[in-house]
Write an enzyme that holds these catalytic residues in place. Structure first.
Site, PDB file in Angstrom:
ATOM      1  CD  GLU A 104      55.467  45.671  16.841  1.00 11.21           C
ATOM      2  OE1 GLU A 104      55.593  44.690  16.316  1.00 11.21           O
ATOM      3  OE2 GLU A 104      54.982  45.975  17.969  1.00 11.21           O
ATOM      4  CB  CYS A 107      49.112  53.350  17.710  1.00 14.45           C
ATOM      5  SG  CYS A 107      49.545  52.857  19.258  1.00 14.45           S
ATOM      6  CB  CYS A 149      58.187  50.395  28.722  1.00 14.85           C
ATOM      7  SG  CYS A 149      57.002  51.641  29.905  1.00 14.85           S
ATOM      8  CB  CYS A 169      51.821  47.295  33.720  1.00 12.59           C
ATOM      9  SG  CYS A 169      52.361  49.841  33.239  1.00 12.59           S
ATOM     10  CB  CYS A 201      52.421  46.334  29.059  1.00 12.08           C
ATOM     11  SG  CYS A 201      52.930  47.149  28.108  1.00 12.08           S
ATOM     12  N   GLY A 246      56.520  52.384  25.558  1.00 13.39           N
ATOM     13  CA  GLY A 246      57.151  53.218  25.991  1.00 13.39           C
ATOM     14  C   GLY A 246      55.939  53.130  27.014  1.00 13.39           C
ATOM     15  CB  SER A 266      48.463  56.919  26.379  1.00 12.77           C
ATOM     16  OG  SER A 266      47.785  55.854  27.512  1.00 12.77           O
ATOM     17  CB  SER A 297      47.377  53.475  31.380  1.00 10.20           C
ATOM     18  OG  SER A 297      47.478  53.412  30.091  1.00 10.20           O
ATOM     19  CG  LEU A 298      42.881  54.256  37.132  1.00  7.29           C
ATOM     20  CD1 LEU A 298      43.742  55.907  37.808  1.00  7.29           C
ATOM     21  CD2 LEU A 298      40.963  55.210  37.525  1.00  7.29           C
ATOM     22  CG  HIS A 299      45.704  49.423  34.202  1.00  2.70           C
ATOM     23  ND1 HIS A 299      45.092  49.176  33.142  1.00  2.70           N
ATOM     24  CD2 HIS A 299      46.159  50.120  33.711  1.00  2.70           C
ATOM     25  CE1 HIS A 299      45.775  50.327  31.936  1.00  2.70           C
ATOM     26  NE2 HIS A 299      46.940  50.440  32.318  1.00  2.70           N
ATOM     27  CG  ASN A 302      44.588  42.712  22.457  1.00  3.10           C
ATOM     28  OD1 ASN A 302      43.785  42.212  22.543  1.00  3.10           O
ATOM     29  ND2 ASN A 302      44.977  44.454  23.140  1.00  3.10           N
ATOM     30  CB  CYS A 355      45.690  47.770  23.923  1.00  5.57           C
ATOM     31  SG  CYS A 355      44.864  49.057  22.788  1.00  5.57           S
TER      32      CYS A 355
HETATM   33  N1  SAH Z   1      53.364  53.668  28.230  1.00  9.08           N
HETATM   34  C1  SAH Z   1      51.687  54.753  28.298  1.00  9.08           C
HETATM   35  C2  SAH Z   1      51.085  54.552  26.692  1.00  9.08           C
HETATM   36  C3  SAH Z   1      51.501  52.917  25.725  1.00  9.08           C
HETATM   37  S1  SAH Z   1      50.320  51.346  26.437  1.00  9.08           S
HETATM   38  C4  SAH Z   1      50.177  53.972  28.834  1.00  9.08           C
HETATM   39  O1  SAH Z   1      51.022  52.465  30.127  1.00  9.08           O
HETATM   40  O2  SAH Z   1      49.663  54.748  28.870  1.00  9.08           O
HETATM   41  C5  SAH Z   1      48.469  52.284  25.858  1.00  9.08           C
HETATM   42  C6  SAH Z   1      47.471  51.722  26.140  1.00  9.08           C
HETATM   43  O3  SAH Z   1      47.551  49.698  26.345  1.00  9.08           O
HETATM   44  C7  SAH Z   1      47.448  51.314  28.558  1.00  9.08           C
HETATM   45  O4  SAH Z   1      46.700  51.886  28.055  1.00  9.08           O
HETATM   46  C8  SAH Z   1      47.758  50.346  28.255  1.00  9.08           C
HETATM   47  O5  SAH Z   1      47.436  49.869  29.729  1.00  9.08           O
HETATM   48  C9  SAH Z   1      47.460  49.367  26.988  1.00  9.08           C
HETATM   49  N2  SAH Z   1      47.824  47.624  27.277  1.00  9.08           N
HETATM   50  C10 SAH Z   1      49.164  47.714  27.861  1.00  9.08           C
HETATM   51  N3  SAH Z   1      49.165  46.167  27.679  1.00  9.08           N
HETATM   52  C11 SAH Z   1      47.735  45.509  27.029  1.00  9.08           C
HETATM   53  C12 SAH Z   1      47.433  44.177  27.397  1.00  9.08           C
HETATM   54  N4  SAH Z   1      48.097  42.997  27.631  1.00  9.08           N
HETATM   55  N5  SAH Z   1      46.352  44.478  26.250  1.00  9.08           N
HETATM   56  C13 SAH Z   1      45.378  45.911  26.281  1.00  9.08           C
HETATM   57  N6  SAH Z   1      45.958  46.536  26.669  1.00  9.08           N
HETATM   58  C14 SAH Z   1      47.433  46.919  27.327  1.00  9.08           C
HETATM   59 FE1  SF4 Z   2      55.477  50.949  29.926  1.00  9.76          FE
HETATM   60 FE2  SF4 Z   2      52.039  51.755  29.052  1.00  9.76          FE
HETATM   61 FE3  SF4 Z   2      53.468  48.941  28.986  1.00  9.76          FE
HETATM   62 FE4  SF4 Z   2      53.060  50.149  31.584  1.00  9.76          FE
HETATM   63  S1  SF4 Z   2      51.764  50.292  30.184  1.00  9.76           S
HETATM   64  S2  SF4 Z   2      54.544  49.092  30.615  1.00  9.76           S
HETATM   65  S3  SF4 Z   2      53.753  52.374  31.078  1.00  9.76           S
HETATM   66  S4  SF4 Z   2      54.389  50.562  27.736  1.00  9.76           S
END
Ligand code: SAH
Ligand code: SF4
Length: 373
Positions: free
Chosen positions: A90, A103, A110, A114, A117, A166, A198, A220-222, A298, A341
């Site tokens: 996408e 985007c 991936c 995470c 995600c 990814g 990112s 992406s710290l979290h 989300n 996201c």
């Molecule tokens: N793999 C890379 C880029 C893709 S994800 C990364 O992880 O940085 C892009 C952003 O969306 C990242 O910051 C990720 O943490 C965030 N993200 C992933 N799943 C999400 C969700 N369910 N709700 C909000 N943000 C999310």
């Molecule tokens: Fe992959 Fe980024 Fe999703 Fe983590 S947040 S699973 S690194 S796409």
């Protein structure tokens, strides 16, 4: 058949020279493809007929087949592209008053997995090629220009973020030529600060990106501790916070901006306590010049997680802000078409054990777009 979308301009020049052509032909060709959106060699009127004939026999400009296109109430557009083998990725266009952001996806699935995600929950199928990464931009840019009837030379897409499906830094060799084509004045002409990679924190590749193509970096710290981050972003077990922050700091020597953007997905009761904001502050302050971008989670089926309440996000932002760190809360865009996201799930044929690693958490099928396709 060679796909010319697989090349940055240097690569195309080498290829043209191998075909017995002058190097400047590559620049002409590159401009036809990326600036004008032309795929048909017979329309490339300033190329010699003999060259056009040669190209027709040896190469093509091969975009990606489109499975669907959805337009959100807020103007966000989401395309689902077929990348073969039962996989789809996408791409999302987010229009704002002063810019248009695309985007872009870098992988089908991936492997980082995470917890929050939906792409991560699907597992990993394969890396996209440079051509497949660029095809997303190529298609979106030229389709939007036509649709919006933009005057010649005006761009629809002013910013690219590698925040689709990814982990871009786990597909490094395909990523870098794609970034170079985005930056190229004969390609998309985007400045380094308008192209953002990112990453979930692939430390050695952050170091390489700094040398090869230092665009803007979002990390992406979290989580403020290794213990929590190990759980949310499993890659942290390999590259823990200390190493990651050192890499971020080093990256700033070459970065187009004087800060790193930290993304932080706000998960109810998991990482959204004000004390965790304070811990974050203690972690980064004086160490990495940065901004925070808080992303309200989300939700998607099977995540088992909830979005933090608005007040909680605001309180968290205030702690960071009062500590002197510029903090923004990301607006959710396109969630009515699952384009926000972390909602990008495409369609992925998992080829790894990633699902086993998710230890009993339930996943896929997830996604409206995938279900419709
Ligand atoms: N793999 C890379 C880029 C893709 S994800 C990364 O992880 O940085 C892009 C952003 O969306 C990242 O910051 C990720 O943490 C965030 N993200 C992933 N799943 C999400 C969700 N369910 N709700 C909000 N943000 C999310
Ligand atoms: Fe992959 Fe980024 Fe999703 Fe983590 S947040 S699973 S690194 S796409």
């Amino acid at each position: 058949m060679i796909n010319l979308l697989d090349f940055d301009r240097d690569g195309l020049t080498r290829w043209c020279v191998e075909q017995g052509e002058k190097p400047f032909r590559a620049t002409q060709l590159f401009r036809w493809i990326h600036q004008r959106g032309v795929a048909d060699f017979s329309q490339m009127s300033d190329l010699a007929k003999s060259l056009r004939g040669k190209l027709e026999g040896a190469a093509e400009v091969r975009g990606l087949p489109i499975i669907s296109e959805q337009v959100s109430r807020d103007g966000t557009v989401k395309w689902l592209f077929d990348v073969g083998g039962g996989n789809a990725v996408e791409t999302v266009f987010i229009p704002e008053d002063d810019r248009g952001t695309l985007c872009v996806s870098s992988q089908a699935g991936c492997a980082v997995a995470c917890r929050f995600c939906s792409t991560g929950h699907q597992g990993f199928s394969r890396n996209l090629s440079t051509g497949e990464i660029l095809a997303q931009l190529w298609h979106a840019e030229h389709q939007l220009r036509r649709r919006l009837s933009l005057p010649e030379g005006e761009r629809a897409i002013t910013n690219v973020v590698m925040m689709g499906m990814g982990e871009p830094l786990q597909n490094y060799s395909a990523l870098v030529p794609a970034l170079r084509a985005m930056l190229d004045d004969h390609g998309y002409g985007l400045s380094r600060r308008r192209v953002t990679v990112s990453t979930s924190g692939v430390v050695p590749m952050i170091e390489r990106l700094m040398a090869d193509c230092p665009v803007a970096l979002a990390v992406s710290l979290h989580a403020p501790t290794d213990e929590l981050r190990d759980d949310l972003v499993p890659l942290n077990r390999k590259y823990p916070l200390n190493e990651l922050l050192d890499a971020c700091r080093a990256y700033l020597q070459a970065a187009p901006r004087d800060f790193i953007t930290f993304e932080y997905c706000m998960l109810d009761g998991v990482n959204d306590h004000p004390e965790q904001a304070q811990a974050l502050l203690d972690l980064v302050r004086g160490r990495v010049p940065c901004k925070f971008n808080l992303i309200p989670f989300n939700p998607f089926p099977a995540s088992g997680l909830k979005r933090s309440a608005r007040e909680r996000v605001v309180a968290f932002a205030n702690v960071l802000q009062n500590g002197g760190i510029v903090t923004t809360i990301r607006k959710t865009r396109g969630d009515d078409i699952d384009a926000a996201c972390g909602q990008l799930a495409g369609e992925v044929q998992d080829r790894t054990r990633v699902q086993a690693r998710l230890e009993g958490r339930r996943m896929i099928p997830l996604h409206a777009a995938a279900d419709q396709s």
